[in-house]
Design a protein around this motif. Sequence first.
Motif, mmCIF file in Angstrom:
data_model
loop_
_atom_site.group_PDB
_atom_site.id
_atom_site.type_symbol
_atom_site.label_atom_id
_atom_site.label_comp_id
_atom_site.label_asym_id
_atom_site.label_seq_id
_atom_site.Cartn_x
_atom_site.Cartn_y
_atom_site.Cartn_z
ATOM 1 N N GLU A 610 0.816 -1.214 0.000
ATOM 2 C CA GLU A 610 0.000 0.000 0.000
ATOM 3 C C GLU A 610 0.855 1.271 0.000
ATOM 4 O O GLU A 610 0.560 2.234 -0.704
ATOM 5 C CB GLU A 610 -0.921 -0.004 1.226
ATOM 6 C CG GLU A 610 -2.093 -0.964 1.115
ATOM 7 C CD GLU A 610 -3.145 -0.499 0.131
ATOM 8 O OE1 GLU A 610 -3.144 0.696 -0.208
ATOM 9 O OE2 GLU A 610 -3.971 -1.319 -0.300
ATOM 10 N N ALA A 614 1.022 4.005 -2.915
ATOM 11 C CA ALA A 614 0.678 5.412 -2.691
ATOM 12 C C ALA A 614 1.755 6.329 -3.260
ATOM 13 O O ALA A 614 1.456 7.379 -3.847
ATOM 14 C CB ALA A 614 0.481 5.667 -1.195
ATOM 15 N N GLU A 618 1.342 9.068 -6.200
ATOM 16 C CA GLU A 618 1.751 10.454 -6.018
ATOM 17 C C GLU A 618 2.579 10.925 -7.202
ATOM 18 O O GLU A 618 2.445 12.050 -7.661
ATOM 19 C CB GLU A 618 2.550 10.595 -4.722
ATOM 20 C CG GLU A 618 2.913 12.034 -4.392
ATOM 21 C CD GLU A 618 3.651 12.157 -3.071
ATOM 22 O OE1 GLU A 618 4.205 13.232 -2.797
ATOM 23 O OE2 GLU A 618 3.671 11.174 -2.313
#
Length: 631
Positions: A610, A614, A618
Amino acid sequence: MRRDDKIIENLHKIDAIRVQQERIFEKAKYCAVNPKTIKETLENICFEVSQIMDCERVSIWLFNEDRTVLHSQNSYNDETKEHVVDEDLRAEEFAAYFTAIQSHRTLAVVDINQNEATKGIVRKFLGYSGNYHSLLDACIILGSGIGGVLCCESRERREWNTFDRMIISSIADMLSFLFDRLSRIDFEENIHRLAFVDELTGMKNYNAFLTQVASSISPFDEQQEGIFLYMNIDQFIDIQSALGPELADEIIQTVAKRFQHYLDMPHFISRIAFDHFILFVPYGKYGIEFTKKMEGLMKKLNEPILVAKQEVYLTFSYGVAYYPKDVRSPIDGVQAARFALETSKHLSSRKSVGIYNVDMHNHMKQAMMSEMNLRRGLDMNEFSLFYQPQVLSETGEIIGFEALIRWRHPEYGLIYPADFIELAESTGFILSIGEWVIRQATEKLKIFKVLGLHDLTISINLSPRHFLQDKLPTFLQECLEEAQISPSKLVLEITESVALERHDIVQKQIQTLSDQGYSIAIDDFGTGYSAFIYLQSFPIKQLKIDRTFIMNIVHDEKSRTIVKTIIQLGKTLNIRTVAEGVETKEQWEILKDKECDELQGFYFAKPLNEQAMAEMLENLTGHTALYLPLK
């Protein structure tokens, strides 16, 4: 002053700020701005601001967390040429000033002795004799909000104009950049310390151990060997109960010092939990000395420890696993050595030594994999999805991800689907797991949508039992409606064996899902029955070429021929092809040349947890595309 002279003066100020910005940028670029160098940097800035703004006094202040105190960072007096750190300024004493500087971008005061916001601080910092007349302050705005203030004081009466306010605001913004960077450095160092250092002993922790050992094990050196030892202090819980937690911590610290003193490179040692330690020794080069080293270590560890004027004698037990005979990775090595220790503990609670036995371990894993454990794992949120990027073959642009389930077992670590999916199928619990995967994937697609990444897809694997369930289309629709996601963003992968099972029922289910807007993919294509009739009968959108063909594509002509045939078959039937297991640039070039549509594999990216996912999202946010592999 004539208008032309004023313009020239303003241009000089702008140029001075530009030079100052360039200097700060260069320092940041080469990581020269840090807690050790910030004092000199702030002194230089205060001096330069005094020259640019033609002020006798310049100071920099930072708020505490709740903005009730301003802490002086540096104050410069241009007359004495001195830099000092002033006393704190507190809101309880100077409420009007605190309110004023947080209410506007800049605070411009012509007469600080008469202004309600500033006359209080005159007596504290600027003297009683009217040494200073005018003041111009600008807020330092950080990522967390208003973080401080840049202050300029002038002996002469100054009518601050718009240009003055712009100049001081620009300089305050430079300070914002500096302090935000320092905050991030401090945060990252703290995170690194928490992530890689054991707080109690100062030893490397489990994360650091895995990282270091992985770096030391060369994947290209087949002759390299090593030993993992999982050690713990015998009956340490009883010792802690008798002496108390503080003295027990002292014992752990002493044991850690003995490890660190006795073992040096190339040994790797870490405290990973309570009284547990893990050790790795490269065996191929140091195996002759290993037995002597262990005898010496155990002798050192068994020496009495003096705590609270009392000698404490410890004994140790350990389990052993060999690399690469028993295990192929640091994580597997830790788990195998721990299993060997726990197995030996059944025979003796003290001074036990266990050697890893793969057959016994496999039997244990089968016993462990029960429906109860699976249910508990789901209830306790032990399952997680990893995401492997899928890219366009032509460019390497990310177009989607495949969701891969993992079980983070509290005792046995990361467990892969091969070790629990079959049992889940046989017990029927695969339906609950499958529904969990669908919910997680649709929630992730919802995040894509929020971030503006509307074109990304997620592929999920559906088990035969789950795919053939009547309620599947309804459940999928409910999840997508909750997340407000289009069905076209979710790719449903089934195997060839599913496609050939109960032909009429499968065809009806595929047709239903296809009509609802889902893309159906055949996973591991080419390894099953390959009865191509279902490609003609079913609305299949993707063929995923199995990694076994990709693995040998560079050197094996037969593999290249099979892959080429599958790709051409896909083009003929208007079905996209996806190659799995791409691990080298050579494989990519061959697949690109053969016009395979999409690729995934370690060459582009490993499955991402995760946090890593992420970070990748981004990088994608705000860009038209992200290309792999990252340079």
